[in-house]
Design a protein around this motif. Sequence first.
Motif, PDB file in Angstrom:
ATOM      1  N   GLN A 132       9.934  21.184   2.123  1.00 11.04           N
ATOM      2  CA  GLN A 132      10.964  20.152   1.514  1.00 11.04           C
ATOM      3  C   GLN A 132      10.868  18.851   2.142  1.00 11.04           C
ATOM      4  N   VAL A 133      10.347  18.473   3.380  1.00 12.66           N
ATOM      5  CA  VAL A 133      10.108  17.535   3.792  1.00 12.66           C
ATOM      6  C   VAL A 133       8.944  16.782   3.071  1.00 12.66           C
ATOM      7  N   ALA A 134       7.740  17.430   2.866  1.00 10.08           N
ATOM      8  CA  ALA A 134       6.724  16.918   2.102  1.00 10.08           C
ATOM      9  C   ALA A 134       7.238  16.398   0.637  1.00 10.08           C
ATOM     10  N   GLU A 135       8.234  17.090   0.127  1.00 12.06           N
ATOM     11  CA  GLU A 135       8.739  16.515  -1.034  1.00 12.06           C
ATOM     12  C   GLU A 135       9.605  15.052  -0.927  1.00 12.06           C
ATOM     13  N   ARG A 136      10.571  15.021   0.289  1.00 16.67           N
ATOM     14  CA  ARG A 136      10.976  13.737   0.293  1.00 16.67           C
ATOM     15  C   ARG A 136      10.147  12.738   0.788  1.00 16.67           C
ATOM     16  N   CYS A 137       9.186  12.904   1.531  1.00 13.14           N
ATOM     17  CA  CYS A 137       8.316  12.263   2.138  1.00 13.14           C
ATOM     18  C   CYS A 137       6.892  11.898   1.627  1.00 13.14           C
ATOM     19  N   GLY A 138       6.482  12.455   0.533  1.00 11.00           N
ATOM     20  CA  GLY A 138       5.248  12.192  -0.089  1.00 11.00           C
ATOM     21  C   GLY A 138       5.130  11.092  -0.541  1.00 11.00           C
ATOM     22  N   PRO A 139       3.752  10.678  -0.857  1.00 13.34           N
ATOM     23  CA  PRO A 139       3.176   9.448  -0.987  1.00 13.34           C
ATOM     24  C   PRO A 139       3.795   8.903  -2.415  1.00 13.34           C
ATOM     25  N   ALA A 140       4.169   9.788  -3.400  1.00  9.59           N
ATOM     26  CA  ALA A 140       4.833   9.211  -4.528  1.00  9.59           C
ATOM     27  C   ALA A 140       6.154   9.058  -4.618  1.00  9.59           C
ATOM     28  N   ILE A 141       6.816   9.258  -3.608  1.00  9.43           N
ATOM     29  CA  ILE A 141       8.328   8.800  -3.305  1.00  9.43           C
ATOM     30  C   ILE A 141       8.351   7.250  -2.775  1.00  9.43           C
ATOM     31  N   ALA A 142       9.265   6.448  -3.554  1.00  9.06           N
ATOM     32  CA  ALA A 142       9.279   5.046  -3.073  1.00  9.06           C
ATOM     33  C   ALA A 142       9.776   4.955  -1.682  1.00  9.06           C
ATOM     34  N   THR A 143       9.447   3.648  -1.126  1.00 10.21           N
ATOM     35  CA  THR A 143       9.709   3.601   0.302  1.00 10.21           C
ATOM     36  C   THR A 143      11.307   3.553   0.451  1.00 10.21           C
ATOM     37  N   TYR A 144      11.913   3.087  -0.403  1.00  6.15           N
ATOM     38  CA  TYR A 144      13.487   2.736  -0.213  1.00  6.15           C
ATOM     39  C   TYR A 144      14.135   4.166  -0.135  1.00  6.15           C
ATOM     40  N   SER A 145      13.497   5.184  -0.706  1.00  6.71           N
ATOM     41  CA  SER A 145      14.148   6.652  -0.604  1.00  6.71           C
ATOM     42  C   SER A 145      13.376   7.631   0.207  1.00  6.71           C
ATOM     43  N   LEU A 167       0.722  -1.034   0.007  1.00  4.93           N
ATOM     44  CA  LEU A 167      -0.051  -0.055   0.146  1.00  4.93           C
ATOM     45  C   LEU A 167       1.012   1.266   0.061  1.00  4.93           C
ATOM     46  N   LEU A 168       1.859   1.235   0.604  1.00  7.76           N
ATOM     47  CA  LEU A 168       2.836   2.317   0.607  1.00  7.76           C
ATOM     48  C   LEU A 168       3.254   2.833  -0.594  1.00  7.76           C
ATOM     49  N   ASP A 169       3.532   1.996  -1.501  1.00  4.49           N
ATOM     50  CA  ASP A 169       3.841   2.594  -2.868  1.00  4.49           C
ATOM     51  C   ASP A 169       2.939   2.457  -4.022  1.00  4.49           C
ATOM     52  N   THR A 170       1.781   2.591  -3.482  1.00  3.16           N
ATOM     53  CA  THR A 170       0.888   2.677  -4.427  1.00  3.16           C
ATOM     54  C   THR A 170      -0.088   4.026  -3.966  1.00  3.16           C
ATOM     55  N   PRO A 171       0.332   5.206  -4.518  1.00  2.00           N
ATOM     56  CA  PRO A 171      -0.234   6.544  -3.963  1.00  2.00           C
ATOM     57  C   PRO A 171      -1.810   6.488  -4.232  1.00  2.00           C
ATOM     58  N   ASP A 172      -2.435   5.778  -5.297  1.00  2.00           N
ATOM     59  CA  ASP A 172      -3.925   6.013  -5.398  1.00  2.00           C
ATOM     60  C   ASP A 172      -4.506   5.437  -4.258  1.00  2.00           C
ATOM     61  N   ALA A 173      -3.826   4.015  -3.697  1.00  2.00           N
ATOM     62  CA  ALA A 173      -4.523   3.255  -2.885  1.00  2.00           C
ATOM     63  C   ALA A 173      -4.358   4.087  -1.522  1.00  2.00           C
ATOM     64  N   LEU A 174      -3.298   4.824  -1.219  1.00  2.56           N
ATOM     65  CA  LEU A 174      -3.055   5.550   0.072  1.00  2.56           C
ATOM     66  C   LEU A 174      -3.901   6.573   0.323  1.00  2.56           C
ATOM     67  N   SER A 175      -4.429   7.321  -0.824  1.00  3.11           N
ATOM     68  CA  SER A 175      -5.490   8.312  -0.884  1.00  3.11           C
ATOM     69  C   SER A 175      -6.673   7.911  -0.629  1.00  3.11           C
ATOM     70  N   GLU A 176      -7.124   6.509  -0.977  1.00  4.87           N
ATOM     71  CA  GLU A 176      -8.434   6.136  -0.783  1.00  4.87           C
ATOM     72  C   GLU A 176      -8.397   5.476   0.444  1.00  4.87           C
ATOM     73  N   ALA A 177      -7.170   5.031   1.231  1.00  5.78           N
ATOM     74  CA  ALA A 177      -7.421   4.803   2.683  1.00  5.78           C
ATOM     75  C   ALA A 177      -7.519   5.884   3.590  1.00  5.78           C
ATOM     76  N   ASP A 178      -6.993   6.854   2.953  1.00 12.36           N
ATOM     77  CA  ASP A 178      -6.818   8.127   3.877  1.00 12.36           C
ATOM     78  C   ASP A 178      -8.117   9.021   4.189  1.00 12.36           C
ATOM     79  N   ARG A 179      -8.885   8.169   4.835  1.00 12.17           N
ATOM     80  CA  ARG A 179     -10.560   8.691   5.274  1.00 12.17           C
ATOM     81  C   ARG A 179     -10.440   9.916   6.132  1.00 12.17           C
TER      82      ARG A 179
END
Length: 375
Positions: free
Chosen positions: A213-226, A6-18
């Motif tokens: 800057q943190v939002a850019e580094r930690c946003g849902p579109a950024i893969a888990t490994y980075s 789920l963490l690497d699927t931005p659309d699924a994260l958005s759907e789960a974020d009620r």
Amino acid sequence: MLDESLLDTPDALSEADRRGLLRGAAEAGARVRTAARFAAEAGVNELKPDGRPRAVLIAGPGIASAGVADLLGTLAGAGCPVTRLHPAGVAPAAGALRWELPGWAGPVDLVLVATPDGTEPGLGLLIEQAYRRGSTVVAVAPAGTPIAEAVDGAHGLFVPMATAPYEADQPAAASAPGVLWALLTPLLAILDRAGLLSAPPEALQKVADRLDQVAERCGPAIATYSNPAKTLAVELAEALPVIWTEGASAGPAGRRFVAALAELAGRPALAAELPEALSSHSVLLSGALAAGADPENFFRDRVEEQQALHARVVLLRDRPIGGLTAAPAARELALSHDTAISELEPEEGPELETLAELIAITDFAAVYLALASGA
């Protein structure tokens, strides 16, 4: 169980974020800018206080006001005591809470009210009490609420809380990132004008930039490994977080992380400051929670039996003064008990910016842990 996919699927994260938690974390920088603008429009930047207050008293409900008081007390340092007024009552409901000023409070003290609700009758009574004592009153709350009317009647200063349109139908949780910055930012500006800390408009703008800057580094579109926030969420998925902090700024960030994990993700956690944490948590790491205390049982039913809960140390560090650091001893203690350790350290900058970075990354981590575990 944490759903890592789920963490690497931005659309699924958005759907789960009620609850809009991820959006709130991503918009933290924008919330600071809006709150700073509201403070300026309320006349905060033109205030000319007649000397410093003797003491600052902060009142408000639950985790939100507790976090604000902790942060302001840390940033103000020894310049002025900052005390949170704890509520009393039979329930956490707005109508059941009551606050009381200490007997010594008077005209030379500053009373701050911070609430994301604004309907608490007890806060209205507190504002009236402060007015009768001659204390200066400043409040941050949603516009059009009874608290705004109470402050106006007490000839105090009211700053509307910066809220997002999507929060109108469903108010955010007290630990939500947007709530913290909406309440904290105007009060930072107030204490800057009072000479208790340094948070001029340009400093608040830099805080907003750091949060972006943190939002850019930690946003849902950024893969888990980075993505440091997603990585931390995965590391804490099956662990009891033991959060060790080093540096004045890291302390309140660690305590806020504990509160966010509990309210947003439903996860228990412990926090302590170095170097005292090495003695206070030594027995904890050598007991049943240590990773080496319960070696993997080959015959354990991995479907029916849950994995044993083990501690994982999270080391939050600010830049140590004079190069003194207990981090090597912390790593040695954790690893000697087969306890894994995660580390977060902000980029260089003023105290307010480094504090904002630590809070933002851990906020994102708590949100990802909540969403991926179905909390």
